[in-house]
Design an enzyme around this catalytic site. Sequence first.
Site, PDB file in Angstrom:
ATOM      1  N   LYS A 147       0.192  10.192   6.756  1.00 32.31           N
ATOM      2  CA  LYS A 147      -0.324   9.379   5.669  1.00 32.31           C
ATOM      3  C   LYS A 147       0.124   9.999   4.340  1.00 32.31           C
ATOM      4  O   LYS A 147       0.028  11.217   4.143  1.00 32.31           O
ATOM      5  CB  LYS A 147      -1.850   9.317   5.724  1.00 32.31           C
ATOM      6  CG  LYS A 147      -2.407   8.599   6.945  1.00 32.31           C
ATOM      7  CD  LYS A 147      -2.133   7.110   6.904  1.00 32.31           C
ATOM      8  CE  LYS A 147      -2.882   6.369   7.998  1.00 32.31           C
ATOM      9  NZ  LYS A 147      -2.667   4.906   7.925  1.00 32.31           N
ATOM     10  N   ASP A 173       3.329   6.614   6.410  1.00 33.33           N
ATOM     11  CA  ASP A 173       2.539   5.417   6.114  1.00 33.33           C
ATOM     12  C   ASP A 173       1.890   5.617   4.758  1.00 33.33           C
ATOM     13  O   ASP A 173       1.015   6.474   4.597  1.00 33.33           O
ATOM     14  CB  ASP A 173       1.482   5.211   7.200  1.00 33.33           C
ATOM     15  CG  ASP A 173       0.676   3.940   6.997  1.00 33.33           C
ATOM     16  OD1 ASP A 173       0.925   3.213   6.015  1.00 33.33           O
ATOM     17  OD2 ASP A 173      -0.219   3.670   7.818  1.00 33.33           O
ATOM     18  N   GLU A 199       6.047   2.852   6.850  1.00 30.87           N
ATOM     19  CA  GLU A 199       5.064   1.770   6.961  1.00 30.87           C
ATOM     20  C   GLU A 199       4.422   1.488   5.611  1.00 30.87           C
ATOM     21  O   GLU A 199       3.988   2.399   4.908  1.00 30.87           O
ATOM     22  CB  GLU A 199       3.998   2.163   7.981  1.00 30.87           C
ATOM     23  CG  GLU A 199       3.078   1.036   8.389  1.00 30.87           C
ATOM     24  CD  GLU A 199       2.166   1.422   9.540  1.00 30.87           C
ATOM     25  OE1 GLU A 199       1.200   0.676   9.787  1.00 30.87           O
ATOM     26  OE2 GLU A 199       2.402   2.473  10.183  1.00 30.87           O
ATOM     27  N   ASP A 222       2.299  -3.638   7.337  1.00 34.31           N
ATOM     28  CA  ASP A 222       0.955  -3.552   7.922  1.00 34.31           C
ATOM     29  C   ASP A 222       0.016  -4.427   7.115  1.00 34.31           C
ATOM     30  O   ASP A 222      -0.264  -5.567   7.477  1.00 34.31           O
ATOM     31  CB  ASP A 222       0.489  -2.101   7.962  1.00 34.31           C
ATOM     32  CG  ASP A 222      -0.908  -1.952   8.562  1.00 34.31           C
ATOM     33  OD1 ASP A 222      -1.496  -2.971   8.998  1.00 34.31           O
ATOM     34  OD2 ASP A 222      -1.435  -0.830   8.596  1.00 34.31           O
ATOM     35  N   LYS A 244      -2.562  -5.746  14.398  1.00 27.62           N
ATOM     36  CA  LYS A 244      -3.843  -5.124  14.714  1.00 27.62           C
ATOM     37  C   LYS A 244      -4.831  -6.228  15.061  1.00 27.62           C
ATOM     38  O   LYS A 244      -4.942  -7.217  14.336  1.00 27.62           O
ATOM     39  CB  LYS A 244      -4.356  -4.289  13.533  1.00 27.62           C
ATOM     40  CG  LYS A 244      -3.463  -3.112  13.183  1.00 27.62           C
ATOM     41  CD  LYS A 244      -3.991  -2.343  11.982  1.00 27.62           C
ATOM     42  CE  LYS A 244      -3.103  -1.142  11.651  1.00 27.62           C
ATOM     43  NZ  LYS A 244      -3.565  -0.428  10.437  1.00 27.62           N
TER      44      LYS A 244
END
Length: 328
Positions: A147, A173, A199, A222, A244
């Site tokens: 992250k 991400d 991402e 995402d 998701k």
Amino acid sequence: MQIEIALERWPMRAPFHIAGKSFVDAQIVTVEVTEGTHRGRGEACGVYYTNDTADRIVAQLEQVRAHADRLDREAVQTLLPAGGARNALDCALWELEAAQSGKSVWQLAGLSSVRPLKTVFTIGIDAPDAMAASARAMTHAPAIKLKLAGDGVDADRVRAVRAARPDAWLAVDANRGFDRAGFVDILPVFHEVGIALIEQPLAIGREQDMRGIDRRIPLAADESVQDIDDLAPLVGLFDIVNIKLDKCGGLTHALRMEADARKLGFQVMVGNMTGTSWSQAPGFVLGQRCDYVDLDGPTFLASDRSPAVRYADGYIFCPDTIWGRGAA
């Protein structure tokens, strides 16, 4: 049909930090549906950045009780919008159907078998040395996702982790943390350290800013892709879409979304909004059809359900005895 709804709180092992948000627990809504002697279960974590909170999920589910006499997976697609409520109820109905049919959910989904899936394991935002130490300790993880914050320290973070784990497949991400200029500036560092996937670098609504950006490293959407309707506008801007179940509203929609994404030329990732093994299990079914798998949610929790998904040697395996066989 009887519908039971519960709100649960599952503490994290430690605070988990992403760009613009920190988590200390997972607020989870569970649904159990019963019909005669059969039952099915589902779980939802919601989507924090769309205000899909646990309270909202419960309220939406309560409204569905009036339709319990004609409830099935197709009806749920119109009764509820995309989001956590539809996800939890849809997954519960999948498991109920499995119990009634004597088959597993993966069989109902048209799969001939299921296999363990290589999953990424995620490291939250921290100081570079701390993230490197976490990566070094992840001896079980051949694939790691970092992250990032877009705060000027990210280059040091990825270099430190790469030095700690020269063997690892690495993704990053940003959770919308960069602007275009900052993302373009850090791209050479990503190439330098061998990042394999990027991402969601930019904010929702800034997708067109991706046009013309170097895509030698595949780019995954995402937050920019919630359900099927978001796919077509992303063609030519992203290479991968992250599906998701909490975003799109359940396994039924997710399977259709994967098929549509393929037709549009995307590769597909399955992700999660944390959650226990009951969240990962339907994702595991979808993951059998995906190119990338991110189903490490329970590893952030202080505890999990029993029985629980199994992690070993960088893989996740979810027997249908955890979820998906149904129960009588």
